[in-house]
Design a protein around this motif. Structure first.
Motif, PDB file in Angstrom:
ATOM      1  N   LYS A 201       0.827  -1.211   0.000  1.00 13.70           N
ATOM      2  CA  LYS A 201       0.000   0.000   0.000  1.00 13.70           C
ATOM      3  C   LYS A 201       0.859   1.257   0.000  1.00 13.70           C
ATOM      4  N   LEU A 202       1.882   1.290   0.848  1.00 13.78           N
ATOM      5  CA  LEU A 202       2.737   2.474   0.930  1.00 13.78           C
ATOM      6  C   LEU A 202       3.544   2.650  -0.354  1.00 13.78           C
TER       7      LEU A 202
ATOM      8  N   GLU B  18      -2.204  11.445   5.095  1.00 13.24           N
ATOM      9  CA  GLU B  18      -2.533  10.136   4.526  1.00 13.24           C
ATOM     10  C   GLU B  18      -1.500   9.090   4.942  1.00 13.24           C
ATOM     11  N   PHE B  19      -0.249   9.507   4.980  1.00 12.33           N
ATOM     12  CA  PHE B  19       0.810   8.583   5.392  1.00 12.33           C
ATOM     13  C   PHE B  19       0.621   8.144   6.841  1.00 12.33           C
TER      14      PHE B  19
ATOM     15  N   SER C 129      12.789   0.794   5.357  1.00 13.98           N
ATOM     16  CA  SER C 129      13.417   1.597   4.302  1.00 13.98           C
ATOM     17  C   SER C 129      12.369   2.391   3.534  1.00 13.98           C
ATOM     18  N   LEU C 130      11.197   1.790   3.353  1.00 16.01           N
ATOM     19  CA  LEU C 130      10.115   2.485   2.657  1.00 16.01           C
ATOM     20  C   LEU C 130       9.542   3.600   3.536  1.00 16.01           C
TER      21      LEU C 130
ATOM     22  N   ALA D 254       9.442   7.635   2.773  1.00 14.96           N
ATOM     23  CA  ALA D 254       8.249   8.469   2.935  1.00 14.96           C
ATOM     24  C   ALA D 254       8.534   9.672   3.828  1.00 14.96           C
ATOM     25  N   CYS D 255       9.285   9.452   4.897  1.00 15.92           N
ATOM     26  CA  CYS D 255       9.610  10.545   5.820  1.00 15.92           C
ATOM     27  C   CYS D 255      10.410  11.637   5.121  1.00 15.92           C
ATOM     28  N   ILE D 256      11.325  11.238   4.250  1.00 13.59           N
ATOM     29  CA  ILE D 256      12.133  12.220   3.525  1.00 13.59           C
ATOM     30  C   ILE D 256      11.290  12.945   2.483  1.00 13.59           C
ATOM     31  N   SER D 257      10.528  12.187   1.714  1.00 16.68           N
ATOM     32  CA  SER D 257       9.726  12.783   0.644  1.00 16.68           C
ATOM     33  C   SER D 257       8.674  13.740   1.190  1.00 16.68           C
TER      34      SER D 257
END
Length: 302
Positions: A74-75, A89-90, A136-137, A141-144
């Motif tokens: 999903k992520l 949303e995250f 890692s995913l 997400a945290c960086i993006s």
């Protein structure tokens, strides 16, 4: 297919590994090995290899794997369309995943879901149960999405895989998050020369917009100095605390914010004489001048 065949086939493959592992968590070997039994009733004691039966994944591990695979899928799908994916949303898909991991692992959190920092506490407490691929995913997400508080949790608690640090350091530097670079230096083990050079150059010649995040580093130095001073007034170890407070103030007074960050790098276990010599040889112009100015301040204090 023998084990050797499997290894040979995997080694010969030139395709990059982009899919999630079949077992995206560290399996509980106690449950697995306990159930292993010889395939034959009376195995040959002189044989080097005796077939075993009973290998299987525990029910708890199977649940963790299933949860991880669903969350990963999903992520990953959402991150491919990052422009239509936001922080809310995250968090909306991360929290339920972490809560299920907490329940399956029977971990007590002690924080109300409505409290500020609930997600950070969840990630800190159950992160060790999450596999490398999934973490890692989450890191990506945290960086993006620029969720720095969660990225800090990942770094401080050792949840960032070693292979992720090269890209992580570059991305943090590009985002001008100086305090997070300091955390990488403090908590990461065996940073490569490329990452260390990137950090060194960043602190010697920081971008203009990076000073805002350096305020947190100065506040950390101030709080540590004040804490050491308070401890110097109390207890049997007051002499040691007094010496620590003096050293902290020596390292604090007269140094600019980027230079306080530089303290972390040069005092890090990641940097030895060989690595430092290599790094210094790659500095140029203003970087060298700022380094000389920094070292000069130390000489004045000696």
């Amino acid at each position: 297919m023998t084990l050797l065949d499997v290894i040979t086939k995997a080694s010969a493959s030139t395709e990059p590994h982009t899919s999630q592992a079949d077992h995206p968590i560290v399996l509980n070997t106690d449950d697995i090995f306990f159930n292993l039994k010889p395939e034959v009733e009376n195995p040959n004691p002189t044989s080097l290899v005796n077939p075993l039966t009973g290998w299987g994944i525990s029910q708890t591990d199977a649940k963790f794997i299933d949860l991880s695979k669903k969350f990963y899928t999903k992520l990953n799908r959402n991150l491919k369309d990052i422009h239509n994916f936001n922080k809310e949303e995250f968090i909306g898909i991360l929290n339920p995943f972490l809560e299920k991991i907490k329940e399956k692992g029977r971990i007590f959190i002690g924080v109300d879901p409505n409290d500020t920092g609930y997600t950070s506490v969840l990630l800190e407490k159950v992160g060790f149960l999450i596999g490398r691929d999934v973490l890692s995913l989450v890191l990506e997400a945290c960086i993006s999405l620029e969720i720095w508080e969660l990225l800090e949790v990942l770094i401080v608690n050792g949840l960032v895989d070693h292979s992720c640090y090269p890209n992580l350091v570059v991305n943090i530097a590009a985002k001008k998050q100086s305090d997070l670079l300091c955390l990488c230096v403090k908590h990461a083990r065996n940073l490569g020369s490329v990452e260390l050079l990137c950090i060194l150059k960043y602190f010697l010649c920081p971008p203009k917009d990076s000073y805002v995040s350096m305020v947190n580093v100065r506040k950390e130095w101030e709080s540590q100095a004040l804490l050491a001073i308070e401890k110097a007034k109390l207890g049997k170890k007051s002499r040691l605390a007094k010496e620590a407070s003096i050293l902290l103030m020596v390292a604090y007074d007269g140094f600019l914010d980027p230079e306080l960050c530089l303290h972390y790098l040069l005092a890090s276990n990641n940097v030895d004489e060989v690595i430092l010599s290599s790094l210094l040889g790659k500095l140029v112009g203003k970087e060298l001048m700022n380094l000389i100015r920094y070292l000069g301040k130390w000489f004045e204090k000696v």
